[in-house]
Design an enzyme around this catalytic site. Structure first.
Site, mmCIF file in Angstrom:
data_model
loop_
_atom_site.group_PDB
_atom_site.id
_atom_site.type_symbol
_atom_site.label_atom_id
_atom_site.label_comp_id
_atom_site.label_asym_id
_atom_site.label_seq_id
_atom_site.Cartn_x
_atom_site.Cartn_y
_atom_site.Cartn_z
ATOM 1 N N CYS A 129 0.739 -1.138 0.025
ATOM 2 C CA CYS A 129 -0.005 -0.079 -0.020
ATOM 3 C C CYS A 129 0.986 1.246 0.002
ATOM 4 O O CYS A 129 1.809 1.375 0.980
ATOM 5 C CB CYS A 129 -0.917 0.011 1.413
ATOM 6 S SG CYS A 129 -1.969 1.620 1.396
ATOM 7 N N ASN A 191 -0.296 -3.910 -7.018
ATOM 8 C CA ASN A 191 -0.874 -2.906 -6.255
ATOM 9 C C ASN A 191 -0.846 -1.655 -6.918
ATOM 10 O O ASN A 191 -0.268 -1.628 -8.195
ATOM 11 C CB ASN A 191 -0.407 -2.718 -4.748
ATOM 12 C CG ASN A 191 -1.299 -2.091 -3.897
ATOM 13 O OD1 ASN A 191 -1.816 -1.183 -4.059
ATOM 14 N ND2 ASN A 191 -1.207 -2.659 -2.446
ATOM 15 N N GLY A 242 -4.761 -5.073 -12.454
ATOM 16 C CA GLY A 242 -4.208 -3.894 -12.672
ATOM 17 C C GLY A 242 -4.864 -3.246 -14.064
ATOM 18 O O GLY A 242 -4.513 -3.670 -15.080
ATOM 19 N N GLY A 243 -5.940 -2.725 -13.877
ATOM 20 C CA GLY A 243 -6.819 -1.811 -15.198
ATOM 21 C C GLY A 243 -7.411 -3.083 -15.765
ATOM 22 O O GLY A 243 -7.813 -2.676 -17.065
ATOM 23 N N GLY A 264 -10.614 -4.352 -10.460
ATOM 24 C CA GLY A 264 -10.534 -3.410 -9.216
ATOM 25 C C GLY A 264 -11.156 -2.088 -9.685
ATOM 26 O O GLY A 264 -12.570 -2.031 -9.676
#
Lengths: 304, 265
Positions: A129, A191, A242-243, A264
């Site tokens: 994070c 992340n 991721g996307g 996400g």
């Protein structure tokens, strides 16, 4: 057609999961998506004690992406166990808890608390994070400290352990090797990418926390590359993210080496993105006469 | 809660920079309450990526039409302005917690600033439904930078409310903001029910004027991603019990809050 995948001991009925932090505790989207259709629900990053999160503004839209600095706002592990997990029991879906801490001891204590907890299928260890002052990405940016966290978590629980990796490193493959040696059953990546935006009217950073994590379609090529490299470096299963907004996006990750994928930021745009990705994968398999999704995992590496 | 592509029946400029969009949406019109919002995808492209939260300005239940009054503020709303009658727009909603309605006979003050008037229009329509022709106890204060920049002013007057106006430049009504105007007209005696929506400085000064008013409700605005309480982006500070800051989420806990629960400083 076989869609079932095994992510380090977590049996998912299909390869489509939700990415932590974009799906709340699942219930927020239960009105749009039958959670039981999903491969797994990965819930919001959970810490030992409740956290209020960062001051506003917490998000800033960027071209084909979003910068966020939520700062791990969550009700703390006890509330997650008592309040949220029981609600998820009604759904036939493995629940993966994303855990985060300031110290190695925090991670170990969370892992131990959740060990044997009914309704928890596995842990995703958030060592990536970018939006907290302590812990998070600091652990994940170095193979040794990443391995140390995973080693302690591994020792504290019998649950499957997934290490969530940061792309903000020189070699994501080296970090993946480190956590694999330390006993991670799987890795999830990526992340968010550390980023920043400035409001030229106020001449101030656009986010309250100054910097934030970039997600959304803008980061997809970076994520596909990371999955590709990690697949070549380690033998443990990969959950790629991721996307991802469509089945063709998800298939890129699978062909790069991901056994499962997580959706996400796309949930914010289209609350039904997860099931639409799943349905698109099913159509692709049918159209191409592929009986088992595992045949596609890492397919793009052939001959390279 | 609905997630649908809705047919646009109207998308016209009402005053410069402000447009009214009507959507054919029978279920939505039945379900929407004043103060709630719709989460609107302004285009199918990836830039801008996120939906835009726009409050419901009116739900015509008989015709099955939902209206949004919006200000063109950036890339998203610029794209929305180009949508034509007959096109379809992807909408989630109705979302959030709206205003609690008064009971007939309650004294009411409604304060709206600029585009903040949009959700109050729906509220006034509902108040009209509850009160019937006798709306003497309802004071309406609407303001903007200039008189011609007050959206739907004529329509609010046409509902039968007596409307007091305030403008920053003094081009119509009181010169100053709506809170100063309300202070003057009401003589500092606010009724049982106060409803407001407008820019943050306006809400702050209303907070100072009202102190601990138990029923004053305001609608908040914040950048949003999901709109359903999952991403935790759209926060506003609320009065904390301890030393740690406490936040509420505008999309789910709001957008309408009790003014006294908020920390607007």
């Amino acid at each position: 057609m076989k869609l079932e995948v095994n992510i380090g001991g977590i049996i998912m009925k299909n390869p489509v999961a939700t990415a932590s932090g974009t799906f709340g505790f699942g219930l927020e989207y239960a009105g749009f998506v039958d959670l039981s259709r999903l491969g797994a629900v990965v819930v919001k990053g959970t810490t030992r004690l409740p956290r209020p999160g960062n001051p506003a503004p917490r998000i800033c839209e960027t071209p084909a992406g979003v910068l966020n600095a939520i700062g791990l706002e969550n009700p703390g592990v006890e509330a997650v166990v008592e309040k949220y997990l029981p609600c998820l029991k009604d759904y036939d879906v493995p629940v993966i808890i994303n855990i985060a801490g300031d110290t190695v001891e925090d991670y170990a204590s969370l892992a131990s608390r959740l060990d044997g907890c009914q309704g928890v299928a596995g842990l995703e260890v958030n060592i990536s994070c970018p939006n907290v002052k302590k812990g998070g990405m600091l652990f994940g940016s170095d193979p040794d400290s990443a391995a140390e966290v995973i080693r302690e978590v591994r020792a504290a629980t019998r649950l499957p352990v997934i290490a969530k990796l940061s792309p903000n490193v020189t070699s994501i493959a080296a970090v993946a090797e480190g956590v694999a040696r330390a006993g991670a059953d799987a890795v999830s990546l990526i992340n968010t990418l550390l980023g920043m935006s400035i409001d030229i009217k106020s001449r101030r950073p656009a986010l309250g926390n100054v910097m934030g994590g970039l997600s959304g379609p803008a980061v997809r090529p970076v994520a596909v590359r990371a999955v590709w490299q990690v697949y070549r470096a380690v033998g443990i299963p990969i959950m790629g993210m991721g996307g991802i907004a469509s089945a063709s996006d998800a298939l890129q990750f699978i062909m790069a080496g991901a056994s499962a994928v997580a959706v996400g930021t796309a949930n914010f745009v289209n609350p039904r993105a997860t099931v639409e990705v799943l349905e698109g994968i099913e159509s692709y398999l049918l159209e191409n006469n592929i009986r088992d999704i595992s045949q596609l995992v890492g397919a793009a590496h052939q001959g390279i | 809660m609905y997630s649908k592509k809705l047919r646009v029946v109207k998308n016209v400029e009402v005053i410069p920079g402000h447009r009214l969009m009507g959507l054919e949406a029978h279920e939505l019109a039945m379900a929407a309450a004043p103060g709630q919002f719709l989460h609107v995808r302004c285009s199918e492209t990836l830039d801008p990526l996120l939906r835009r939260p726009i409050s419901v300005c009116l739900a015509d239940r008989e015709r099955g039409t939902v209206y949004m009054l919006y200000r063109i503020a950036g890339k998203g709303t610029e794209l929305l302005a180009r949508v034509k009658k007959g096109d379809f727009v992807d909408v989630l909603g109705p979302l959030g917690r709206g205003y609690s309605l008064p009971q007939k006979g309650d004294g009411v003050a409604v304060l709206g600033g600029g585009i903040g008037i949009a959700p109050l229009y729906f509220l006034l329509e509902c108040i009209k439904g509850i009160y019937g022709p006798d709306t003497d106890g309802v004071s309406v204060f609407l303001g903007a930078a200039a008189y011609t920049a007050i959206p739907v002013l004529d329509q609010v007057r046409a509902m039968g409310f007596s409307v007091h106006t305030a403008t920053d430049d003094g081009s119509g009504g009181f010169k100053g903001n709506v809170v100063q105007l309300a202070e003057e007209v009401l003589g500092g005696r606010y009724p049982d029910r106060v409803y407001a929506c407008g820019p943050l400085p306006m809400l702050k000064s209303l907070g100072q004027a009202l102190g601990d008013h138990p029923a004053a409700e305001v609608s908040m605005e914040e950048h949003m991603a999901c709109g359903v309480g999952a991403c935790l982006s759209c926060i506003c500070r609320v009065r904390a019990k301890g030393e740690e800051p406490e936040y509420a989420h505008v999309c789910k806990d709001g957008p309408v809050f009790k003014l006294r629960d908020l920390c607007l400083a």
